[in-house]
Design a protein around this motif. Structure first.
Motif, PDB file in Angstrom:
ATOM      1  N   VAL A  36       0.855  -1.194   0.000  1.00  0.00           N
ATOM      2  CA  VAL A  36       0.000   0.000   0.000  1.00  0.00           C
ATOM      3  C   VAL A  36       0.889   1.241   0.000  1.00  0.00           C
ATOM      4  N   ASP A  37       0.750   2.063  -1.039  1.00  0.00           N
ATOM      5  CA  ASP A  37       1.580   3.259  -1.189  1.00  0.00           C
ATOM      6  C   ASP A  37       0.667   4.457  -1.411  1.00  0.00           C
ATOM      7  N   THR A  38       0.546   5.307  -0.404  1.00  0.00           N
ATOM      8  CA  THR A  38      -0.364   6.449  -0.525  1.00  0.00           C
ATOM      9  C   THR A  38       0.153   7.511  -1.495  1.00  0.00           C
ATOM     10  N   LEU A  39       1.448   7.536  -1.761  1.00  0.00           N
ATOM     11  CA  LEU A  39       1.973   8.514  -2.714  1.00  0.00           C
ATOM     12  C   LEU A  39       1.509   8.215  -4.135  1.00  0.00           C
ATOM     13  N   THR A  40       1.397   6.957  -4.475  1.00  0.00           N
ATOM     14  CA  THR A  40       0.941   6.569  -5.807  1.00  0.00           C
ATOM     15  C   THR A  40      -0.516   6.121  -5.818  1.00  0.00           C
ATOM     16  N   GLY A  41      -1.043   5.825  -4.660  1.00  0.00           N
ATOM     17  CA  GLY A  41      -2.394   5.285  -4.554  1.00  0.00           C
ATOM     18  C   GLY A  41      -2.454   3.776  -4.666  1.00  0.00           C
ATOM     19  N   LYS A  42      -1.315   3.147  -4.901  1.00  0.00           N
ATOM     20  CA  LYS A  42      -1.279   1.696  -5.081  1.00  0.00           C
ATOM     21  C   LYS A  42      -1.784   0.970  -3.836  1.00  0.00           C
ATOM     22  N   GLY A  43      -2.685   0.027  -4.039  1.00  0.00           N
ATOM     23  CA  GLY A  43      -3.158  -0.828  -2.958  1.00  0.00           C
ATOM     24  C   GLY A  43      -4.314  -0.279  -2.155  1.00  0.00           C
ATOM     25  N   LEU A  44      -4.649   1.005  -2.292  1.00  0.00           N
ATOM     26  CA  LEU A  44      -5.712   1.580  -1.473  1.00  0.00           C
ATOM     27  C   LEU A  44      -7.075   0.976  -1.812  1.00  0.00           C
ATOM     28  N   ALA A  45      -7.340   0.796  -3.093  1.00  0.00           N
ATOM     29  CA  ALA A  45      -8.630   0.242  -3.497  1.00  0.00           C
ATOM     30  C   ALA A  45      -8.825  -1.183  -2.988  1.00  0.00           C
ATOM     31  N   GLU A  46      -7.727  -1.880  -2.756  1.00  0.00           N
ATOM     32  CA  GLU A  46      -7.807  -3.260  -2.273  1.00  0.00           C
ATOM     33  C   GLU A  46      -7.942  -3.340  -0.754  1.00  0.00           C
ATOM     34  N   VAL A  47      -7.305  -2.414  -0.017  1.00  0.00           N
ATOM     35  CA  VAL A  47      -7.254  -2.548   1.438  1.00  0.00           C
ATOM     36  C   VAL A  47      -8.395  -1.825   2.154  1.00  0.00           C
ATOM     37  N   LEU A  48      -8.993  -0.804   1.541  1.00  0.00           N
ATOM     38  CA  LEU A  48      -9.960   0.024   2.259  1.00  0.00           C
ATOM     39  C   LEU A  48     -11.386  -0.509   2.317  1.00  0.00           C
ATOM     40  N   PRO A  49     -11.873  -1.285   1.333  1.00  0.00           N
ATOM     41  CA  PRO A  49     -13.262  -1.752   1.420  1.00  0.00           C
ATOM     42  C   PRO A  49     -13.561  -2.467   2.738  1.00  0.00           C
ATOM     43  N   GLY A  50     -14.669  -2.078   3.356  1.00  0.00           N
ATOM     44  CA  GLY A  50     -15.073  -2.674   4.623  1.00  0.00           C
ATOM     45  C   GLY A  50     -14.495  -2.000   5.842  1.00  0.00           C
ATOM     46  N   ALA A  51     -13.587  -1.037   5.649  1.00  0.00           N
ATOM     47  CA  ALA A  51     -12.974  -0.350   6.791  1.00  0.00           C
ATOM     48  C   ALA A  51     -13.923   0.697   7.360  1.00  0.00           C
ATOM     49  N   SER A  52     -14.052   0.707   8.667  1.00  0.00           N
ATOM     50  CA  SER A  52     -14.819   1.750   9.351  1.00  0.00           C
ATOM     51  C   SER A  52     -13.967   2.987   9.597  1.00  0.00           C
ATOM     52  N   VAL A  53     -12.670   2.754   9.805  1.00  0.00           N
ATOM     53  CA  VAL A  53     -11.754   3.831  10.187  1.00  0.00           C
ATOM     54  C   VAL A  53     -10.442   3.669   9.430  1.00  0.00           C
ATOM     55  N   VAL A  54      -9.861   4.793   9.029  1.00  0.00           N
ATOM     56  CA  VAL A  54      -8.481   4.815   8.541  1.00  0.00           C
ATOM     57  C   VAL A  54      -7.672   5.694   9.484  1.00  0.00           C
ATOM     58  N   VAL A  55      -6.569   5.161   9.964  1.00  0.00           N
ATOM     59  CA  VAL A  55      -5.648   5.889  10.830  1.00  0.00           C
ATOM     60  C   VAL A  55      -4.378   6.169  10.032  1.00  0.00           C
ATOM     61  N   ASP A  56      -4.009   7.436   9.924  1.00  0.00           N
ATOM     62  CA  ASP A  56      -2.808   7.807   9.172  1.00  0.00           C
ATOM     63  C   ASP A  56      -1.718   8.263  10.133  1.00  0.00           C
ATOM     64  N   VAL A  57      -0.727   7.400  10.328  1.00  0.00           N
ATOM     65  CA  VAL A  57       0.434   7.750  11.155  1.00  0.00           C
ATOM     66  C   VAL A  57       1.707   7.711  10.308  1.00  0.00           C
ATOM     67  N   SER A  58       1.542   7.831   8.994  1.00  0.00           N
ATOM     68  CA  SER A  58       2.697   7.780   8.095  1.00  0.00           C
ATOM     69  C   SER A  58       3.512   9.060   8.196  1.00  0.00           C
ATOM     70  N   ASN A  59       4.747   8.986   7.717  1.00  0.00           N
ATOM     71  CA  ASN A  59       5.630  10.158   7.742  1.00  0.00           C
ATOM     72  C   ASN A  59       6.459  10.187   6.472  1.00  0.00           C
ATOM     73  N   SER A  60       6.920  11.361   6.129  1.00  0.00           N
ATOM     74  CA  SER A  60       7.708  11.525   4.914  1.00  0.00           C
ATOM     75  C   SER A  60       9.078  10.873   5.068  1.00  0.00           C
ATOM     76  N   PRO A  61       9.561  10.179   4.046  1.00  0.00           N
ATOM     77  CA  PRO A  61      10.908   9.605   4.113  1.00  0.00           C
ATOM     78  C   PRO A  61      12.002  10.667   4.047  1.00  0.00           C
ATOM     79  N   SER A  62      11.668  11.872   3.604  1.00  0.00           N
ATOM     80  CA  SER A  62      12.628  12.977   3.542  1.00  0.00           C
ATOM     81  C   SER A  62      12.040  14.185   4.249  1.00  0.00           C
ATOM     82  N   PHE A  63      12.886  14.894   5.029  1.00  0.00           N
ATOM     83  CA  PHE A  63      12.424  16.098   5.720  1.00  0.00           C
ATOM     84  C   PHE A  63      12.827  17.373   4.972  1.00  0.00           C
ATOM     85  N   GLU A  64      13.358  17.231   3.765  1.00  0.00           N
ATOM     86  CA  GLU A  64      13.648  18.413   2.938  1.00  0.00           C
ATOM     87  C   GLU A  64      12.329  19.114   2.633  1.00  0.00           C
ATOM     88  N   ASP A  65      12.340  20.450   2.651  1.00  0.00           N
ATOM     89  CA  ASP A  65      11.100  21.219   2.635  1.00  0.00           C
ATOM     90  C   ASP A  65      10.135  20.801   1.526  1.00  0.00           C
TER      91      ASP A  65
END
Length: 248
Positions: A36-65
């Motif tokens: 599942v890659d939120t930057l490209t959208g890959k896998g979201l359509a497969e993992v989200l069906p049936g979910a009541s809640v999505v929790v986003d605790v992801s972070n950027s791999p780079s802290f450059e502005d």
């Protein structure tokens, strides 16, 4: 309920997944390593069906502005769109206490954009603002080290253990959406220099620390209370001394 945790293999995400599972929920760890890659959208359509809640605790791999801005803007937009298409009822995001006061920093400008996208989406949401983690004392020092000396702003901080962050995120995710921000913090307030000094001393780190009124925190100027939560914050249980003792 089914809860999809974006960034679910990281420090906080893995703890959130474990806690929700212990309480009988179907918690799914979603990350590039799980397809599942939120930057490209890959896998979201497969993992989200049936979910009541999505929790986003992801972070950027780079802290450059620009990189961090691109990450939060793109990943949040992709995630919110996919959630709407899947009928997800509650979006929960982890952010940082003081984000709105730290806008001189590229990282916190990006976090603010993330929050604004969520608020404008029309989705039911909850944003959890947490203070700095005990585990990141050394990382903070690394980011403010110049020639072997750690130069720290004259400010206070109320850090917390990652387990208590995960507990706050977990509680929020199974509760009703607040359509606003809730705060969580540790049980003690330190001067920033004291917090970093104790963290480095526990690891026998010999770096010199100084409080420098000109020093910046990830590019932002701090006041004494910039990093502190408000009076309604949920307070964690674990003290810094207890956590340090566990590390030994």
């Amino acid at each position: 309920m089914k809860v999809v945790v974006i960034g679910g293999t990281g420090l906080i995400g893995s703890k959130v997944v474990a806690r929700l599972g212990e309480h009988g929920h179907e918690a799914i760890a979603a990350a590039p390593s799980t397809g599942v890659d939120t930057l490209t959208g890959k896998g979201l359509a497969e993992v989200l069906p049936g979910a009541s809640v999505v929790v986003d605790v992801s972070n950027s791999p780079s802290f450059e502005d620009q990189a961090v801005m691109d990450f939060f803007r793109t990943s949040t937009a992709n995630l919110l769109q996919a959630e709407a298409e899947a009928g997800v009822g509650h979006h929960v995001a982890l952010s940082v206490v003081g984000t709105e006061r730290l806008q001189e920093s590229g990282y916190f400008r990006a976090k603010q954009v993330q929050e604004e996208l969520i608020k404008a989406s029309g989705a039911a949401y909850s944003i959890v603002h947490a203070t700095q983690f005990f585990e990141f004392a050394k990382g903070l020092a690394d980011g403010m080290t110049e020639g072997g000396t750690v130069r720290l702003p004259d400010a206070r901080i109320q850090p917390m253990v990652s387990d208590d962050v995960a507990a706050a995120v977990g509680r929020t995710s199974v509760g009703a959406p607040v359509n606003g921000v809730v705060e969580t913090a540790g049980p003690e307030v330190f001067q920033l220099e004291e917090f970093i000094r104790r963290g480095l001393a526990a690891g026998n780190d010999p770096r010199k620390l100084v409080t420098d009124p000109q020093a910046r925190y990830w590019g932002a100027e701090l006041r004494q209370d910039t990093l502190l939560p408000g009076p309604d914050a949920a307070i964690g249980e674990v003290t810094f001394a207890d956590w340090l003792a566990r590390q030994r």
